[in-house]
Design an enzyme around this catalytic site. Structure first.
Site, short mmCIF file in Angstrom:
data_model
loop_
_atom_site.label_atom_id
_atom_site.label_comp_id
_atom_site.label_asym_id
_atom_site.label_seq_id
_atom_site.Cartn_x
_atom_site.Cartn_y
_atom_site.Cartn_z
CG ASP A 1 96.51 106.81 76.45
OD1 ASP A 1 95.77 107.64 75.88
OD2 ASP A 1 97.32 107.11 77.35
CG ASN B 1 94.96 111.40 75.02
OD1 ASN B 1 95.04 110.31 75.60
ND2 ASN B 1 93.97 112.24 75.23
CG ASP C 1 92.47 107.45 73.19
OD1 ASP C 1 92.81 106.98 72.09
OD2 ASP C 1 93.28 107.94 74.00
CG ASP D 1 77.95 97.05 75.32
OD1 ASP D 1 76.87 96.78 75.85
OD2 ASP D 1 78.98 96.37 75.46
CG ASP E 1 74.75 95.56 79.95
OD1 ASP E 1 75.79 94.89 79.88
OD2 ASP E 1 74.28 95.97 81.03
CD GLU F 1 75.55 90.59 79.67
OE1 GLU F 1 76.55 90.25 80.29
OE2 GLU F 1 74.88 91.60 79.99
CG HIS G 1 83.38 93.59 79.28
ND1 HIS G 1 82.57 93.01 78.33
CD2 HIS G 1 82.56 94.18 80.18
CE1 HIS G 1 81.30 93.26 78.64
NE2 HIS G 1 81.27 93.97 79.76
CG ASP G 2 81.18 91.25 82.18
OD1 ASP G 2 81.69 92.31 82.59
OD2 ASP G 2 80.05 91.20 81.67
O1 TEU Z 1 77.02 92.02 82.62
C1 TEU Z 1 76.02 91.36 83.31
C2 TEU Z 1 76.57 90.77 84.57
O2 TEU Z 1 77.48 91.26 85.17
C3 TEU Z 1 75.96 89.57 85.10
O3 TEU Z 1 75.07 89.11 84.22
C4 TEU Z 1 76.94 88.50 85.45
O4 TEU Z 1 77.96 88.38 84.49
C5 TEU Z 1 76.28 87.17 85.61
O5 TEU Z 1 75.19 87.32 86.44
C6 TEU Z 1 77.24 86.17 86.17
O6 TEU Z 1 76.57 85.12 86.74
C7 TEU Z 1 76.77 93.24 81.98
C8 TEU Z 1 78.07 93.86 81.52
O7 TEU Z 1 78.69 93.00 80.61
C9 TEU Z 1 78.91 94.15 82.72
O8 TEU Z 1 80.19 94.62 82.39
C10 TEU Z 1 78.18 95.16 83.56
O9 TEU Z 1 78.89 95.41 84.74
C11 TEU Z 1 76.77 94.72 83.88
O10 TEU Z 1 76.07 94.17 82.78
C12 TEU Z 1 75.95 95.90 84.34
O11 TEU Z 1 75.74 96.76 83.28
CA CA Z 2 93.64 108.49 76.13
#
Ligand code: TEU
Ligand code: CA
Length: 554
Positions: A21, A23, A29, A98, A205, A259, A333-334
């Site tokens: 961050d 600011n 950001d 993305d 995605d 993905e 991130h997931d």
């Molecule tokens: O992720 C896809 C997702 O959440 C699923 O495919 C899940 O991980 C899988 O079914 C597990 O078995 C993408 C993004 O990376 C995620 O952050 C988003 O929340 C999601 O799509 C919706 O855009």
């Molecule tokens: Ca910020």
């Protein structure tokens, strides 16, 4: 000639909200990222993937886009974006962004228009269906039993249209209707605009969800816990991919990584077979479920090492055979932090991090490193549900309460499975809030930041950071590690994943000990191999230390 720089790319993923961050508003950001381009350069990566930074009501932290061409004011401005892009170019780092094209936010003007009426230019931009009748209380019945990946029905009733719309994720993420050619053109033009703005590649995605089975059949019982398997790869998916490629990706020489949840290697290879002109790479999920029970991500079980090695081997072999290219990742991130998933003794987290780094940088494919992975960030265990933010996590908590699960028991599951494990602020130093912000962070840092942070890592030449740096440099300088053929070597030691990479003349041998015990490797004839790298100090000549990874050269 197709651009294949992606084969020697080493990608670093940034989740902008949690990176830095600049600011003091508590949210990471673009200017925060700009100030760390030198850090990325020091690490040695040559590509950066940015998770969404577009305007969004943040129901799913930006994966619900309300304006595909803008920058969310929380993250900065389009000028900041251009500045970032310029400084990355100077540093020799390519930029991948993305694109969330399966669904938009329900606050996107397209959806606002579409939900107003069954007529008009936007009426077919989303997937609208009549109800399947009324229940005993007079409520409309959903068209089928599809469930949202994040829980509950995948259909939401719209009073104005007197119809349901489909949302495979949250109700604020309505699925776009790819059957409508105008929708496809709109989306292609957005991607084209970003390519013209200087972006080198796109992470797409859930791209294998865009084509739906138009008869909308019920999900069979056996797939109720893994709806992604049912939604994956609809009938027109490859037609759409090829059109997308022909119209925008190829003309812009854009690199792509799709993905693709719910599919295995041979289906996956159809997307990235070089002759089919679809995508360059895809993200498979099979290897990310070897600690899931039958209930899926919220059903944690012991890590199945053999299955993990077998799946990786299967993908390596299939991509080779089917002329595709692997993406290599264990975090994003997931996903919960990988070292917390595989490590059976928390005293060995650091060793595990080095082991995982050795694997990621030596398998065949393009490695993706997720922010914080390079310093050994592990899972977090907040005591209060209030400290969690992720919509999937909150849904799971609330649904479990309704099923009478104890809060303590639910929290325990969240500690090991929540996506928020990956979303705690990046740990820059030991100052307040891990140096992530001077204000109040949108999410608390992982308390481990006092020990595990970038400043400490850079001061210690035995840190995980420097192992990553060394391995990245090695991969960049060694064509065998990029293009060499993968071959698994079966060993008698369980938990040792061993393989070679060779180009006919030269060979590398990789030994990875995924156990907390020492492992000998007498059965492998070491011949003239010479040790190139060990993830640990003073490697023993005859045995691998707990969680040690090694690279030998012929
Ligand atoms: O992720 C896809 C997702 O959440 C699923 O495919 C899940 O991980 C899988 O079914 C597990 O078995 C993408 C993004 O990376 C995620 O952050 C988003 O929340 C999601 O799509 C919706 O855009
Ligand atoms: Ca910020």
């Amino acid at each position: 000639m197709k651009a294949d720089w992606f084969k020697s790319a080493i990608v670093y993923q940034i989740y902008p909200r949690s990176f830095l961050d600049s600011n003091g508003d508590g949210i990471g950001d673009l200017r925060g990222i700009i100030s760390k381009v030198d850090y990325l350069k020091t690490l040695g990566v040559n590509a950066l993937w940015l998770s969404p930074f577009y305007p969004s009501p943040n129901d799913d932290n930006g994966y619900d886009v309300s304006d595909y061409l803008g920058v969310h004011p929380d993250f900065g401005s389009l000028d900041d974006f251009y500045e970032l892009s310029t400084s990355l170019k100077k540093a020799g780092i390519r930029l991948i962004i993305d694109m969330v094209l399966n669904h938009s936010s329900d606050e996107h003007t397209w959806f606002i228009q579409s939900s107003k009426s069954v007529e008009g230019p936007y009426s077919d931009y989303y997937i609208w269906k009549d109800s399947a009748g009324k229940d005993s209380e007079g409520r409309p019945i959903a068209p089928n039993n599809w469930t949202s990946i994040f829980g509950g029905s995948a259909w939401k009733w719209c009073e104005t249209r007197q119809q349901f719309f489909l949302h495979l994720f949250t109700a604020k993420q309505p699925d776009l209707n790819w059957e409508n050619p105008t929708v496809r053109e709109e989306l292609y033009s957005i991607v084209d605009t970003w390519a013209k703005r200087g972006v080198d590649g796109f992470r797409l995605d859930v791209i294998n969800f865009i084509s739906k089975k138009e008869s909308f059949p019920d999900v069979p019982d056996e797939l109720v816990n893994s709806p992604d398997k049912h939604y994956a790869c609809g009938p027109r998916i490859h037609e759409f991919m090829q059109e997308f490629n022909r119209k925008v990706l190829a003309p812009n020489s854009s690199m792509t990584v799709g993905e693709t949840p719910g599919i295995e290697a041979s289906a996956a290879a159809l997307y990235c077979n070089r002759d089919r002109n679809e995508l360059d790479m895809i993200f498979g999920f099979d290897h990310m479920s070897t600690d899931h029970g039958p209930g899926g991500i919220w059903d944690p079980v012991d890590f199945r090492y053999d299955e993990f090695f077998d799946i990786l081997t299967y993908w390596q072999n299939h991509m080779e055979k089917l002329n595709g290219w692997n993406s290599l990742y264990v975090e994003n991130h997931d996903q919960p932090r990988f070292i917390s998933r595989i490590c059976e003794d928390q005293n060995y987290l650091k060793e595990c991090a080095g082991l995982v780094a050795t694997m990621l940088l030596t398998l065949k494919g393009t490695p993706y490193i997720y922010q914080g992975q390079e310093i050994g960030t592990s899972n977090v265990a907040f005591e209060s549900i209030q400290d969690y933010q992720d919509i999937w996590t909150m849904n799971h908590y609330n649904e479990s309460l309704e099923l009478d699960h104890q809060p303590g028991e639910i929290l325990k599951r969240i500690h090991c499975c929540s996506r928020d494990n990956a979303r705690t602020p990046m740990q820059w130093n030991s100052n307040s809030q891990a140096g992530f912000t001077e204000g109040t962070p949108w999410m608390k840092p992982n308390p481990q930041y006092l020990d595990v942070n970038v400043e400490k890592a850079l001061q210690n030449n035995e840190s995980i950071f420097y192992l990553y740096q060394k391995l990245i440099a090695l991969k960049k300088s060694d064509d065998v590690l990029v293009n060499g053929l993968f071959k698994r070597i079966k060993t008698n030691s369980d938990r040792v994943f061993a393989y070679t990479r060779s180009d006919g003349l030269d060979q590398r041998l990789i030994l990875l000990n995924f156990s907390r015990q020492q492992r000998t490797f007498e059965e492998i004839s070491m011949g003239d191999y010479r040790l190139l790298f060990s993830s640990q100090k003073q490697p023993d000549s005859l045995s691998l230390k707990p969680y040690e990874g090694r690279i030998y050269s012929s």
